[in-house]
Design a protein around this motif. Structure first.
Motif, PDB file in Angstrom:
ATOM      1  N   THR A   1       1.108  -0.962   0.017  1.00 24.68           N
ATOM      2  CA  THR A   1      -0.001   0.049  -0.117  1.00 24.68           C
ATOM      3  C   THR A   1       0.992   1.183   0.062  1.00 24.68           C
ATOM      4  OG1 THR A   1      -1.944  -1.170   1.192  1.00 24.68           O
ATOM      5  CG2 THR A   1      -1.766   1.241   1.230  1.00 24.68           C
TER       6      THR A   1
ATOM      7  N   LEU B   1      -5.236   0.103   3.781  1.00 22.31           N
ATOM      8  CA  LEU B   1      -4.015  -0.027   4.668  1.00 22.31           C
ATOM      9  C   LEU B   1      -4.304  -1.618   5.655  1.00 22.31           C
ATOM     10  CD1 LEU B   1      -3.698   3.289   6.568  1.00 22.31           C
ATOM     11  CD2 LEU B   1      -2.068   2.211   5.005  1.00 22.31           C
ATOM     12  N   ALA B   2      -5.786  -1.899   5.841  1.00 22.39           N
ATOM     13  CA  ALA B   2      -5.952  -3.089   6.406  1.00 22.39           C
ATOM     14  C   ALA B   2      -5.552  -4.196   5.528  1.00 22.39           C
ATOM     15  CB  ALA B   2      -7.370  -3.190   6.601  1.00 22.39           C
TER      16      ALA B   2
ATOM     17  N   ALA C   1      -2.622  -4.435   3.783  1.00 29.71           N
ATOM     18  CA  ALA C   1      -1.279  -4.352   3.239  1.00 29.71           C
ATOM     19  C   ALA C   1      -0.431  -5.319   3.977  1.00 29.71           C
ATOM     20  CB  ALA C   1      -0.947  -2.942   3.716  1.00 29.71           C
ATOM     21  N   ASP C   2       0.581  -5.771   3.463  1.00 25.17           N
ATOM     22  CA  ASP C   2       1.688  -6.671   3.966  1.00 25.17           C
ATOM     23  C   ASP C   2       2.986  -5.596   4.165  1.00 25.17           C
ATOM     24  OD1 ASP C   2       0.332  -9.533   4.130  1.00 25.17           O
ATOM     25  OD2 ASP C   2       0.250  -9.055   1.875  1.00 25.17           O
TER      26      ASP C   2
ATOM     27  N   VAL D   1       3.725  -1.199   3.904  1.00 24.81           N
ATOM     28  CA  VAL D   1       3.207   0.248   3.512  1.00 24.81           C
ATOM     29  C   VAL D   1       4.322   0.950   3.389  1.00 24.81           C
ATOM     30  CG1 VAL D   1       2.021   2.073   4.673  1.00 24.81           C
ATOM     31  CG2 VAL D   1       1.340  -0.022   5.089  1.00 24.81           C
TER      32      VAL D   1
ATOM     33  N   GLU E   1      -4.090   2.229  11.866  1.00 26.84           N
ATOM     34  CA  GLU E   1      -5.029   1.270  10.889  1.00 26.84           C
ATOM     35  C   GLU E   1      -4.232  -0.075  10.942  1.00 26.84           C
ATOM     36  OE1 GLU E   1      -7.813   2.420  10.304  1.00 26.84           O
ATOM     37  OE2 GLU E   1      -7.697   4.463  10.577  1.00 26.84           O
ATOM     38  N   LEU E   2      -2.888  -0.204  11.207  1.00 28.26           N
ATOM     39  CA  LEU E   2      -2.110  -1.385  11.005  1.00 28.26           C
ATOM     40  C   LEU E   2      -2.037  -2.290  12.068  1.00 28.26           C
ATOM     41  CD1 LEU E   2       0.556   0.115   8.573  1.00 28.26           C
ATOM     42  CD2 LEU E   2      -1.493  -1.145   7.961  1.00 28.26           C
TER      43      LEU E   2
ATOM     44  N   VAL F   1       2.932  -5.289  10.398  1.00 25.92           N
ATOM     45  CA  VAL F   1       3.157  -4.512   9.140  1.00 25.92           C
ATOM     46  C   VAL F   1       4.087  -3.739   9.249  1.00 25.92           C
ATOM     47  CG1 VAL F   1       2.059  -3.455   7.250  1.00 25.92           C
ATOM     48  CG2 VAL F   1       0.910  -5.111   8.737  1.00 25.92           C
TER      49      VAL F   1
ATOM     50  N   VAL G   1       6.374  -0.494   7.947  1.00 26.54           N
ATOM     51  CA  VAL G   1       6.039   0.828   7.334  1.00 26.54           C
ATOM     52  C   VAL G   1       7.626   1.688   6.914  1.00 26.54           C
ATOM     53  CG1 VAL G   1       5.129   3.042   7.572  1.00 26.54           C
ATOM     54  CG2 VAL G   1       4.072   1.133   8.709  1.00 26.54           C
TER      55      VAL G   1
ATOM     56  N   ARG H   1      -8.377 -10.204   7.925  1.00 29.48           N
ATOM     57  CA  ARG H   1      -8.452  -8.589   8.114  1.00 29.48           C
ATOM     58  C   ARG H   1      -9.600  -8.118   8.033  1.00 29.48           C
ATOM     59  NH1 ARG H   1      -2.678  -8.107   4.659  1.00 29.48           N
ATOM     60  NH2 ARG H   1      -1.795 -10.081   5.244  1.00 29.48           N
TER      61      ARG H   1
ATOM     62  N   THR I   1     -12.233  -5.067   7.547  1.00 29.95           N
ATOM     63  CA  THR I   1     -12.401  -3.800   6.784  1.00 29.95           C
ATOM     64  C   THR I   1     -13.534  -3.096   6.890  1.00 29.95           C
ATOM     65  OG1 THR I   1     -13.077  -4.711   4.460  1.00 29.95           O
ATOM     66  CG2 THR I   1     -10.690  -4.709   5.306  1.00 29.95           C
TER      67      THR I   1
END
Length: 350
Positions: A135, A178-179, A181-182, A184, A207-208, A212, A214, A241, A243
């Motif tokens: 993401t 974001l939810a 994502a592996d 970011v 949000e993570l 994950v 970043v 996950r 959402t």
């Protein structure tokens, strides 16, 4: 007969103008011999992103490059997946012995979760796996609060009502990207100071899951060793996950909040064109403008990518002899008055 390993697929998602196409172009320019197929999901009527990617120096002729870029126009991948995504994937599965990786760029308005879930379909799951969902975050846009429906009011009221952002469909879309994502990527970090960047990182972290990772980038410039080979097998655990759109009937899911249309404009001086576009953004609910512009006296076309009042631009290639020297732009936003915007732009450049 030799059994082929599963073909890894990287899904690149992110909001409008976050820098997804720039990231993909960087990955293709630095493929280091990897045989990569690209699926591009456009939002809008023109194949702008596909045309940008076709300019990559990926070691093939332009005709071969066109064959590697699959443009899925007219809607999001998550909405048209059965009609368009599946046939393309089936074709790539048949050629997987010739490929090392697949990159999928989703529309900036797409929900990535349904796309990942499609990799559990029998004809795909035996041949492909989701290496990672990446993401891409437009850090200056997050800092400006533009994922809310009314950014000016939200900016003033945020301290009084910290939950207000979550009432916005734009913020929900951002949160859902974001939810899934592996990994970011906080992109365009060179446009923020340290305090603003720290605030963006904190907002994204809300949000993570902690697991994950970043990372920060400027224009998507990251080593491929960081982006590929994550082996996440995202399709196996995407259902866990949560959402904002999990409870929606997917058949009824659309993006009615968003409109897009294309407009052709005459040649115009660069400064005049940019001012006309910025004025239109200010007068209408325009989120994104992207396309190619014709500048008088310039042998090359000008690539424009705008998010709000901020425009990135560069000359990408020479005009071809059989091309008309006119500007082709896609305008994306909410409740757009196409006739009024087109008339305003033509009047400004007359």
């Amino acid at each position: 007969m030799k059994t082929l390993a599963k073909l890894p697929v990287t899904i690149v998602t992110g909001f409008l103008g976050a820098g997804k196409t720039t990231l993909l172009r960087h990955m293709l320019d630095n493929a280091e011999g990897r045989r990569i197929a690209v699926i591009v999901n456009e939002f809008g009527e023109l194949g702008i992103d596909g045309a940008i990617l076709q300019q990559c120096s990926i070691g093939c002729t332009e005709e071969e490059a066109i064959g590697r870029v699959y443009e899925l126009a007219n809607g999001c991948v998550c909405c048209t997946v059965q009609e368009e995504f599946f046939p393309v994937m089936r074709e790539l599965v048949a050629r997987r012995g010739d490929l090392d990786h697949i990159l999928i760029e989703t529309s900036g308005l797409a929900l990535p979760k349904p796309l990942v879930q499609a990799f559990n379909w029998p004809e795909i799951r035996t041949a492909c796996t989701v290496d990672a969902v990446i993401t891409v975050v437009d850090s200056p846009a997050v800092a400006a609060g533009t994922f809310a429906a009314f950014p000016d009011q939200v900016d003033a009221l945020r301290k009084q009502d910290p939950n207000l952002d979550h009432e916005s469909p734009l913020h929900e879309l951002f949160a859902d990207q974001l939810a899934s994502a592996d990994l970011v990527i906080l992109n365009k970090t060179d446009l923020l100071d340290a305090d603003a960047l720290a605030a963006v990182r904190a907002e994204v972290a809300e949000e993570l899951p902690e697991a994950v990772k970043v990372i920060e980038a400027r224009s998507g410039q990251l080593p491929l060793s960081v982006l590929l080979g994550l082996n996440s097998e995202t399709e196996l655990h995407i259902d866990a996950r949560k959402t904002h759109h999990d409870l929606e009937d997917h058949e009824e899911h659309d993006h009615d909040e968003f409109d897009s249309f294309s407009v052709d404009l005459p040649e115009a001086e660069e400064a005049r064109l940019l001012q006309a576009l910025k004025d239109a953004v200010g007068n209408h609910g325009i989120l994104r403008i992207k396309g190619f512009a014709a500048i008088p006296g310039k042998p090359m076309r000008l690539l424009l990518q705008g998010v709000g009042q901020r425009f990135d631009k560069h000359f990408d290639r020479a005009w071809k002899a059989d091309e008309s020297r006119i500007s082709h732009l896609v305008v994306i936003g909410q409740e757009l008055d196409q006739a009024a915007i087109s008339a305003e732009l033509h009047a400004a450049l007359a």
